[in-house]
Design an enzyme around this catalytic site. Structure first.
Site, mmCIF file in Angstrom:
data_model
loop_
_atom_site.group_PDB
_atom_site.id
_atom_site.type_symbol
_atom_site.label_atom_id
_atom_site.label_comp_id
_atom_site.label_asym_id
_atom_site.label_seq_id
_atom_site.Cartn_x
_atom_site.Cartn_y
_atom_site.Cartn_z
ATOM 1 N N GLU A 111 -4.220 5.662 -4.411
ATOM 2 C CA GLU A 111 -4.426 6.798 -5.326
ATOM 3 C C GLU A 111 -4.741 8.085 -4.566
ATOM 4 O O GLU A 111 -5.115 9.080 -5.171
ATOM 5 C CB GLU A 111 -5.569 6.483 -6.296
ATOM 6 C CG GLU A 111 -6.964 6.781 -5.807
ATOM 7 C CD GLU A 111 -7.452 5.917 -4.658
ATOM 8 O OE1 GLU A 111 -8.452 6.279 -4.032
ATOM 9 O OE2 GLU A 111 -6.823 4.881 -4.378
ATOM 10 N N HIS B 211 -6.107 3.434 0.246
ATOM 11 C CA HIS B 211 -6.203 4.114 -1.054
ATOM 12 C C HIS B 211 -4.840 4.585 -1.549
ATOM 13 O O HIS B 211 -4.387 5.667 -1.196
ATOM 14 C CB HIS B 211 -7.154 5.306 -0.957
ATOM 15 C CG HIS B 211 -8.592 4.930 -0.890
ATOM 16 N ND1 HIS B 211 -9.367 4.742 -2.010
ATOM 17 C CD2 HIS B 211 -9.395 4.662 0.169
ATOM 18 C CE1 HIS B 211 -10.601 4.392 -1.654
ATOM 19 N NE2 HIS B 211 -10.634 4.334 -0.332
ATOM 20 N N CYS C 183 -9.983 -1.051 -1.681
ATOM 21 C CA CYS C 183 -11.078 -0.775 -0.753
ATOM 22 C C CYS C 183 -12.227 -1.775 -0.941
ATOM 23 O O CYS C 183 -12.078 -2.938 -0.613
ATOM 24 C CB CYS C 183 -11.531 0.677 -0.892
ATOM 25 S SG CYS C 183 -12.483 1.278 0.520
#
Length: 357
Positions: A331, A329, A245
């Site tokens: 994660e 993202h 990001c």
């Protein structure tokens, strides 16, 4: 009887009347929307939302209460707007209601307005400032110049933090506003994470003697972070690097690229990204209002992922520097998990010890 009426006034003059929940108070912020159907606890506690008033497009929020799934120590949104709030959540993991959580953390909330219309305005006109007030706002002029400033400095950790097994692979996690699940994913893979503040220099990071460097997500305009970008130039090629990001954007700027503000950004858990090498599409979680201009990096690395909706840049590989970065993202918590394999890729790079490719 307390008057709960509240006014949401947009920079273009449009005004919505709703009901107040959460904390009292008046606030100005950058109005954005997110499309996630779940994961509102993670949204509220994502530091990337610093300085923003967040509206949920999904009509009912709070139905599973507030669970221990926070992405940081506290919520970072300036205010929270929903169509309908749930005051009687049903979930064995719930610790409190959404209303109680916002009150505890001083975050004003608004419900009962047409979030569908609100979202359509932002999609058509673009992200804009908004004010939440107890009385109708007659003049927005004083808020037109509102800008999110010093965002990364406001959300980064104040001191070094350690996570995981000290005998594991040592990874420096450069905290620009990191979501906790980035560290969790690394620890799960046997890493010893040393989380360092954003104001650390390249020399400070190299003193730690890490085997890899993680550039985290974070809020604000990436180009504002001049010192970080200069320090990144010194670190490129010296360590295996993985950027997520804001980390993706900062590395691109360090490599001579450019970023620009998007009309309304990507925020939600259903953004399709395409791997240009394999043609495979992954569904991803995203939260960003700026993009890397792919053409500005010609001759530097290679474009690896694009957004399947609007073809914007979603990832770059820099094989000569043993670095790769993504806008989305991997994660993602609470989901989707399609891109978690990128952490395995980073671990492989670290284990192979490619300090200088």
């Amino acid at each position: 009887m307390k008057n709960n009426k509240v006014y949401v006034t947009l920079q273009n003059g449009k005004q919505f009347v709703g009901e107040r929940f959460g904390a009292d108070g008046e606030v100005v912020g950058e109005l954005v929307f997110t499309t996630g159907m779940t994961g509102y606890v993670e949204t509220l506690t994502d530091p990337s939302y610093f300085g923003q008033i967040v509206a949920q497009t999904f009509p009912l929020i709070g139905n599973y209460g507030v669970t221990p799934d926070c992405e940081s120590k506290k919520p970072w949104v300036s205010a929270y707007i929903v169509r309908e709030k749930c005051d009687r959540p049903s979930n064995f993991r719930s610790e409190k209601t959404l209303d109680e959580f916002l009150k505890e953390n001083g975050i004003p909330g608004v419900y009962g307005i047409d979030t569908r219309e609100l979202t359509k305005i932002v999609r058509e006109a673009g992200v804009m400032n908004a004010a939440i007030t107890s009385k109708p706002l007659k003049n927005f002029d004083e808020f037109n110049g509102y800008l999110i400033k010093n965002a990364v400095k406001s959300v980064t950790c104040g001191e070094v933090e350690y996570f995981g097994d000290p005998d594991g692979l040592k990874v420096a996690v450069w905290d620009f506003g990191a979501k906790d699940n980035i560290v969790r994913e690394l620890v799960k893979r046997g890493c010893y994470c040393v989380k360092v503040p954003s104001f650390y220099t390249a020399e400070d990071i190299l003193k730690i003697a890490p085997q890899g460097l993680m550039l985290t997500n974070g809020p604000g305009d990436p180009a504002e972070n001049v010192e970080i970008i200069e320090n990144l130039k010194k670190l490129a090629g010296k360590l295996p690097i993985f950027g997520i990001c804001l980390g993706h954007q900062l590395f691109a700027l360090a490599m001579g690229g450019k970023t620009k503000k998007m009309k309304y950004g990507h925020r939600g858990a259903n953004q399709p990204v395409k791997n240009l090498e394999t043609g495979r599409v992954y569904i991803s979680s995203q939260n960003h209002g700026y993009e890397v201009v792919s053409s500005s990096l010609k001759g530097v690395g290679k474009l690896a992922y694009v957004n399947a909706n609007d073809n914007t840049c979603e990832g770059f590989d820099y094989p000569e520097l043993n670095a790769f970065t993504v806008q989305f993202h991997p994660e993602a918590c609470g989901g989707p998990r399609d891109a978690a394999f990128l952490f395995d890729k980073f671990i492989r790079n670290v284990k192979e010890g490619k300090y200088n490719a």
